[in-house]
Design a protein around this motif. Structure first.
Motif, short mmCIF file in Angstrom:
data_model
loop_
_atom_site.label_atom_id
_atom_site.label_comp_id
_atom_site.label_asym_id
_atom_site.label_seq_id
_atom_site.Cartn_x
_atom_site.Cartn_y
_atom_site.Cartn_z
N ARG A 68 0.85 -1.20 0.00
CA ARG A 68 0.00 0.00 0.00
C ARG A 68 0.88 1.25 0.00
O ARG A 68 1.75 1.43 0.85
CB ARG A 68 -0.92 0.01 1.22
N LYS A 69 0.66 2.12 -0.97
CA LYS A 69 1.43 3.36 -1.04
C LYS A 69 1.05 4.27 0.13
O LYS A 69 -0.12 4.48 0.41
CB LYS A 69 1.17 4.09 -2.36
N THR A 70 2.06 4.80 0.78
CA THR A 70 1.83 5.72 1.90
C THR A 70 1.81 7.17 1.44
O THR A 70 1.46 8.06 2.20
CB THR A 70 2.92 5.54 2.97
N ASP A 71 2.20 7.40 0.20
CA ASP A 71 2.25 8.75 -0.35
C ASP A 71 1.74 8.67 -1.79
O ASP A 71 2.30 7.92 -2.61
CB ASP A 71 3.69 9.28 -0.31
N GLY A 72 0.67 9.41 -2.09
CA GLY A 72 0.09 9.36 -3.42
C GLY A 72 1.02 9.80 -4.53
O GLY A 72 0.77 9.53 -5.70
N ARG A 73 2.10 10.48 -4.17
CA ARG A 73 3.06 10.92 -5.18
C ARG A 73 4.01 9.80 -5.60
O ARG A 73 4.74 9.95 -6.59
CB ARG A 73 3.87 12.11 -4.66
N MET A 74 4.02 8.71 -4.84
CA MET A 74 4.88 7.59 -5.20
C MET A 74 4.36 6.93 -6.48
O MET A 74 3.15 6.90 -6.72
CB MET A 74 4.90 6.56 -4.06
N PRO A 75 5.26 6.40 -7.32
CA PRO A 75 4.81 5.76 -8.56
C PRO A 75 4.08 4.45 -8.28
O PRO A 75 4.34 3.77 -7.29
CB PRO A 75 6.12 5.51 -9.32
#
Length: 247
Positions: A68-75
């Motif tokens: 699960r991405k913790t930061d929406g800016r991560m690809p």
């Protein structure tokens, strides 16, 4: 990642794990569960420390993780990890060879140590130094990892860089590599950034493409022939790209 002894001792540079960074892990479970027949286990405390949300299994053996991405800016991407017996020493060699260390080696409980690096062309890859966990429980069978292809702007430079890092795994006398290098422009538009493309084995690419479309994914590159099999590039419903490989 599988317990020690699941496979013979790996050489440095053999792909040993893959994970996908996703905004919606539950949607990922539905997509990949139906596409590849995966089942899922919630991550334990140590895996959560590594960022894992769920571990994907095939016939009860681990084959991947959905994170699960913790930061929406991560690809939103699939990443490949290469085995190393000494992540600290390997990251020093990566720097000396003109690469960068994105995330320095760090312990993941007693499971092992992980790191992220980038080659001189900017393609990002992972490193895994095993402790209690070595990596794949199954590979090279339908529904599991089968190949990693690096798409780069300079294949000669890539061969030199990775050949120095992983010589025995790639070019040793009895090497059987599942890691190739190709020019970006061979398959993708020339402006595509250099990257690793994770390949999963399927029994039939055409059937796989139909399932991807039905599940809300997209065909990025229609089937084409390679020296290692028939390949199609697709993405899941969240945009993470990967390849289907038929041999």
């Amino acid at each position: 990642m599988a317990e020690n002894g699941a496979f013979e001792k790996r050489r440095e540079g053999v792909p040993c794990w893959v994970d996908a960074q996703l905004s919606d892990v539950e949607a990922g479970k539905r997509f990949y569960g139906e596409l590849f027949g995966w089942t899922f286990q919630d991550a334990g405390t140590e895996e959560e420390a590594a960022g894992e949300s769920v571990r994907a299994c095939l016939d009860g053996e681990p084959v991947a993780a959905l994170v699960r991405k913790t930061d929406g800016r991560m690809p939103t991407v699939w990443s490949v990890y290469f085995h190393t017996p000494d992540a600290a020493a390997l990251t020093a060699r990566i720097r000396a060879g003109g690469g960068q260390v994105v995330t320095p080696p760090h312990p993941v409980g007693d499971l092992g140590s992980a790191a992220l690096a980038a080659d001189p062309d900017g393609a990002v890859f992972g490193l895994w130094q095993p402790g209690r966990r070595t990596g794949f429980g199954r590979r090279g069978v339908p529904g599991a990892f089968a190949w990693a292809e690096l798409y780069t702007r300079d294949t000669e430079a890539a061969n030199a860089f990775y050949g120095d890092l992983f010589h025995d795994a790639l070019f040793g006398p009895d090497a059987s590599p599942d890691f190739g290098r190709a020019r970006v422009s061979d398959v993708f538009p020339a402006e595509m950034p250099p990257h690793f493309l994770v390949h999963f084995l399927v029994e039939d690419v055409t059937d796989g493409l139909a399932t991807v479309a039905r599940l809300g994914g997209r065909v990025r590159v229609p089937p084409f022939g390679t020296s290692y099999g028939r390949v199609a590039v697709v993405s899941d419903g969240q945009g993470a790209s990967f390849a289907l490989l038929q041999r």
